[in-house]
Design a protein around this motif. Structure first.
Motif, PDB file in Angstrom:
ATOM      1  N   GLY A   1       0.709  -1.037   0.150  1.00 36.05           N
ATOM      2  CA  GLY A   1      -0.084  -0.072  -0.054  1.00 36.05           C
ATOM      3  C   GLY A   1       0.903   1.325   0.068  1.00 36.05           C
ATOM      4  N   HIS A   2       2.049   1.008  -0.002  1.00 34.65           N
ATOM      5  CA  HIS A   2       3.024   2.378  -0.219  1.00 34.65           C
ATOM      6  C   HIS A   2       3.081   2.749  -1.471  1.00 34.65           C
ATOM      7  CE1 HIS A   2       3.490   2.156   4.234  1.00 34.65           C
ATOM      8  NE2 HIS A   2       4.218   0.976   4.232  1.00 34.65           N
ATOM      9  N   PRO A   3       3.149   4.114  -2.004  1.00 31.51           N
ATOM     10  CA  PRO A   3       3.189   4.321  -3.177  1.00 31.51           C
ATOM     11  C   PRO A   3       4.568   4.067  -3.752  1.00 31.51           C
ATOM     12  CG  PRO A   3       1.746   6.066  -2.012  1.00 31.51           C
ATOM     13  CD  PRO A   3       2.375   5.004  -1.209  1.00 31.51           C
ATOM     14  N   ALA A   4       4.982   3.448  -4.584  1.00 24.89           N
ATOM     15  CA  ALA A   4       6.127   3.740  -5.399  1.00 24.89           C
ATOM     16  C   ALA A   4       6.655   4.915  -5.982  1.00 24.89           C
ATOM     17  CB  ALA A   4       6.387   2.703  -6.474  1.00 24.89           C
ATOM     18  N   GLU A   5       7.834   5.279  -6.348  1.00 27.04           N
ATOM     19  CA  GLU A   5       8.159   6.719  -6.763  1.00 27.04           C
ATOM     20  C   GLU A   5       7.826   6.465  -8.550  1.00 27.04           C
ATOM     21  OE1 GLU A   5      12.322   7.315  -5.949  1.00 27.04           O
ATOM     22  OE2 GLU A   5      12.046   7.099  -4.020  1.00 27.04           O
ATOM     23  N   VAL A   6       6.526   6.598  -8.527  1.00 29.91           N
ATOM     24  CA  VAL A   6       6.019   6.213 -10.081  1.00 29.91           C
ATOM     25  C   VAL A   6       5.921   7.503 -10.705  1.00 29.91           C
ATOM     26  CG1 VAL A   6       3.633   6.708  -9.299  1.00 29.91           C
ATOM     27  CG2 VAL A   6       4.203   5.093 -10.904  1.00 29.91           C
ATOM     28  N   ASP A   7       6.051   8.824 -10.286  1.00 31.04           N
ATOM     29  CA  ASP A   7       6.373   9.986 -10.932  1.00 31.04           C
ATOM     30  C   ASP A   7       7.467   9.733 -11.972  1.00 31.04           C
ATOM     31  OD1 ASP A   7       7.338  10.179  -8.581  1.00 31.04           O
ATOM     32  OD2 ASP A   7       6.661  12.285  -8.196  1.00 31.04           O
ATOM     33  N   GLN A   8       8.582   9.448 -11.148  1.00 32.21           N
ATOM     34  CA  GLN A   8       9.898   9.488 -11.631  1.00 32.21           C
ATOM     35  C   GLN A   8       9.975   8.201 -12.691  1.00 32.21           C
ATOM     36  OE1 GLN A   8      13.236   9.727  -8.946  1.00 32.21           O
ATOM     37  NE2 GLN A   8      12.000  10.387  -7.442  1.00 32.21           N
ATOM     38  N   LEU A   9       9.226   7.353 -12.506  1.00 33.41           N
ATOM     39  CA  LEU A   9       9.196   6.094 -13.477  1.00 33.41           C
ATOM     40  C   LEU A   9       8.368   6.335 -14.745  1.00 33.41           C
ATOM     41  CD1 LEU A   9       8.505   3.348 -10.730  1.00 33.41           C
ATOM     42  CD2 LEU A   9      10.464   3.618 -11.905  1.00 33.41           C
ATOM     43  N   ARG A  10       7.402   7.222 -14.416  1.00 37.70           N
ATOM     44  CA  ARG A  10       6.605   7.773 -15.691  1.00 37.70           C
ATOM     45  C   ARG A  10       7.494   8.608 -16.460  1.00 37.70           C
ATOM     46  NH1 ARG A  10       1.374  11.165 -14.660  1.00 37.70           N
ATOM     47  NH2 ARG A  10       3.043  12.720 -14.133  1.00 37.70           N
ATOM     48  N   THR A  11       8.419   9.327 -16.046  1.00 35.73           N
ATOM     49  CA  THR A  11       9.279  10.196 -16.617  1.00 35.73           C
ATOM     50  C   THR A  11      10.274   9.239 -17.650  1.00 35.73           C
ATOM     51  OG1 THR A  11       9.396  12.106 -15.282  1.00 35.73           O
ATOM     52  CG2 THR A  11      11.024  11.659 -16.719  1.00 35.73           C
ATOM     53  N   LEU A  12      10.635   8.347 -17.076  1.00 33.06           N
ATOM     54  CA  LEU A  12      11.712   7.455 -17.613  1.00 33.06           C
ATOM     55  C   LEU A  12      10.850   6.712 -18.788  1.00 33.06           C
ATOM     56  CD1 LEU A  12      13.720   5.797 -14.677  1.00 33.06           C
ATOM     57  CD2 LEU A  12      14.672   7.025 -16.750  1.00 33.06           C
ATOM     58  N   ALA A  13       9.391   6.215 -18.568  1.00 35.50           N
ATOM     59  CA  ALA A  13       8.824   5.544 -19.587  1.00 35.50           C
ATOM     60  C   ALA A  13       8.646   6.447 -20.688  1.00 35.50           C
ATOM     61  CB  ALA A  13       7.545   5.040 -18.984  1.00 35.50           C
ATOM     62  N   ASP A  14       8.488   7.815 -20.559  1.00 37.38           N
ATOM     63  CA  ASP A  14       8.275   8.525 -21.406  1.00 37.38           C
ATOM     64  C   ASP A  14       9.345   8.650 -22.277  1.00 37.38           C
ATOM     65  OD1 ASP A  14       5.583   8.866 -20.473  1.00 37.38           O
ATOM     66  OD2 ASP A  14       5.682  10.623 -19.708  1.00 37.38           O
ATOM     67  N   THR A  15      10.360   8.919 -21.656  1.00 37.69           N
ATOM     68  CA  THR A  15      11.640   9.143 -22.413  1.00 37.69           C
ATOM     69  C   THR A  15      12.252   8.154 -23.162  1.00 37.69           C
ATOM     70  OG1 THR A  15      12.420  10.733 -20.411  1.00 37.69           O
ATOM     71  CG2 THR A  15      13.935   9.875 -21.848  1.00 37.69           C
ATOM     72  N   TRP A  16      12.077   6.897 -22.676  1.00 33.25           N
ATOM     73  CA  TRP A  16      12.475   5.813 -23.395  1.00 33.25           C
ATOM     74  C   TRP A  16      11.184   5.136 -24.241  1.00 33.25           C
ATOM     75  CZ3 TRP A  16      17.233   3.616 -23.645  1.00 33.25           C
ATOM     76  CH2 TRP A  16      18.206   3.864 -22.746  1.00 33.25           C
ATOM     77  N   GLY A  17      10.088   5.604 -24.267  1.00 40.60           N
ATOM     78  CA  GLY A  17       9.073   5.370 -25.361  1.00 40.60           C
ATOM     79  C   GLY A  17       8.222   3.905 -24.914  1.00 40.60           C
ATOM     80  N   PHE A  18       7.965   3.647 -23.663  1.00 38.90           N
ATOM     81  CA  PHE A  18       7.315   2.413 -23.255  1.00 38.90           C
ATOM     82  C   PHE A  18       6.084   2.673 -22.469  1.00 38.90           C
ATOM     83  CE2 PHE A  18      11.037   2.247 -20.702  1.00 38.90           C
ATOM     84  CZ  PHE A  18      10.637   2.163 -19.540  1.00 38.90           C
ATOM     85  N   PRO A  19       4.936   1.949 -22.492  1.00 34.46           N
ATOM     86  CA  PRO A  19       4.111   2.229 -21.592  1.00 34.46           C
ATOM     87  C   PRO A  19       4.194   1.678 -20.164  1.00 34.46           C
ATOM     88  CG  PRO A  19       3.384   0.317 -22.854  1.00 34.46           C
ATOM     89  CD  PRO A  19       4.678   0.873 -23.099  1.00 34.46           C
ATOM     90  N   LEU A  20       3.596   2.397 -18.967  1.00 34.03           N
ATOM     91  CA  LEU A  20       3.809   2.013 -17.801  1.00 34.03           C
ATOM     92  C   LEU A  20       2.360   1.469 -17.298  1.00 34.03           C
ATOM     93  CD1 LEU A  20       5.903   2.610 -15.438  1.00 34.03           C
ATOM     94  CD2 LEU A  20       4.400   4.600 -14.780  1.00 34.03           C
ATOM     95  N   VAL A  21       2.361   0.325 -16.787  1.00 31.52           N
ATOM     96  CA  VAL A  21       1.239  -0.221 -16.155  1.00 31.52           C
ATOM     97  C   VAL A  21       1.554  -0.531 -14.414  1.00 31.52           C
ATOM     98  CG1 VAL A  21      -0.175  -2.573 -15.865  1.00 31.52           C
ATOM     99  CG2 VAL A  21       0.651  -1.522 -18.376  1.00 31.52           C
TER     100      VAL A  21
END
Length: 408
Positions: A174-194
């Motif tokens: 139930g603890h949020p991961a550092e998903v905002d930074q992970l989304r930035t990486l996904a956008d930079t490298w061009g793959f979806p985040l699930v």
């Protein structure tokens, strides 16, 4: 982490008992138990029985989805029969298929990797960070730099030749991961985040609910979750086209028609029955009380263990609101083998008196079916896995506390 000395196991056990109360082999205390007391669960289920709408159609399914949207802020919620199916469907919707790789942490329940494997894809393990226990953005960035190539419009693992199709972070306990930074990486490298938000209903990073940072997120309503429908899961998304496709594929890809059976794709029979949805609605109406009770449970554990060397609670990440699904104790001895030995001693002692503590899952890359999967350095995950222990965390633990004298 706190002081490195190992704690006295009996002192830790006594501290836990101060919070959970008495137990025995005949009347054990589990980690997280379902509770329908004080809800309209029976009335809502009876409505299904009286009306005859007990299967995958019915008003409670729609109402459950609407309530999930209201609570999470998602534009769309699609409920399905369990959390693993939700993950599999979500990955399929973003294009994961046979022979692809999906980047994910090794510190998770096996369903995270299984959902990847069910599609014929391959888990690719990346290390976690010790605070949230979620996928580490720095480790992911380093891993991508080490193995990823862009070949025209495709991101490829140069070591295996397979397409990197998605990343699948997990919001652990139930603890949020550092998903905002992970989304930035996904956008930079061009793959979806699930997002695997199975454990994170009512958990937020900033103003965004877990599961809504990427293309799609998933929830679980298994019997041990904050809200249970017996089984059950859901997809959360703000993408209307993706939600429409999820509904279609999860109902055998059948076009609506009064009598014709026209199916235009290989779909699944994934939808949640009306009976189960009725249970979910009844508990969502009780969600705020449960969250308040769980916060009290966390605070009382924190009070008990504040002065005890050698252990600490896994805390809520900064700028986040956790649902505190499972309270987790971390043994802080410098040597992970020493921490692991103390944890085993506590497990044996606790189970002997009916206190059903649990260690964290075996890291996924150490399971036989996933040992040969690609992976980066996983030192943090292995270190943390040796020292983590889950404590009883049911919100109903607070019942009767007003009669106890050990808390003010």
């Amino acid at each position: 982490m706190k002081a490195a000395a190992n704690p006295n196991v009996e002192s830790v056990l006594q501290g836990i008992q101060q919070v959970v109360g008495s137990c025995s082999k005949e009347h054990p205390i589990s980690l997280h138990e379902p509770d329908f007391g004080g809800t309209q669960a029976w009335a809502y289920v009876k409505d299904c029985l009286d009306s005859g709408w007990v299967s995958t159609a019915g008003s409670w399914v729609s109402r459950f989805e609407q309530e999930l949207c209201s609570i999470t802020g998602a534009r769309h919620a699609v409920v399905v029969s369990n959390g693993t199916i939700a993950l599999r469907l979500a990955l399929h919707l973003v294009g994961v298929g046979p022979g692809d790789e999906v980047l994910l942490p090794p510190l998770s329940f096996v369903a995270t990797a299984n959902a990847v494997a069910h599609l014929g894809a391959v888990p690719h393990f990346v290390d976690v960070e010790p605070n949230s226990l979620g996928l580490c953005p720095a480790a992911l960035a380093a891993r991508l730099e080490a193995i990823a190539d862009r070949r025209e419009d495709t991101l490829v693992n140069r070591e295996t030749g397979r397409r990197i199709a998605a990343a699948l972070p997990v919001h652990v306990f139930g603890h949020p991961a550092e998903v905002d930074q992970l989304r930035t990486l996904a956008d930079t490298w061009g793959f979806p985040l699930v997002e695997d938000a199975a454990e994170a209903l009512a958990s937020w990073r900033g103003a965004t609910h877990c599961g809504l940072f990427g293309s799609v997120g998933t929830l679980s309503f298994n019997g041990n979750k904050l809200i249970t429908t017996g089984g059950g899961g859901a997809l959360l998304t703000n993408d209307s086209a993706l939600a429409k496709r999820a509904r279609h594929l999860s109902t055998t890809a059948k076009h609506p028609h009064p009598w014709e059976f026209v199916h235009d794709a290989v779909g699944w029979n994934d939808r949640l029955p009306n009976l189960n949805a009725a249970l979910g609605v009844a508990q969502l109406e009780d969600l705020d009380r449960r969250l308040d009770a769980k916060l009290l449970v966390v605070q009382r554990y924190a009070e008990v263990f504040a002065e005890l060397d050698g252990v600490e609670l896994v805390g809520e990440p900064t700028d986040c609101r956790s649902n505190h699904w499972l309270v987790s104790l971390r043994f802080t001895a410098e040597d992970p083998l020493v921490a692991q030995a103390a944890r085993l001693q506590l497990l044996e002692r606790a189970h002997s008196i009916g206190l059903l503590l649990r260690p964290v899952w075996t890291p996924l890359h150490q399971l036989p079916m996933y040992m040969a999967c690609p992976a980066g350095s996983l030192g943090v995950a292995e270190n943390q896995a040796s020292r983590l222990l889950n404590l009883p965390s049911s919100p109903q633990l607070v019942e009767g506390w007003e009669e106890c004298s050990h808390f003010s």
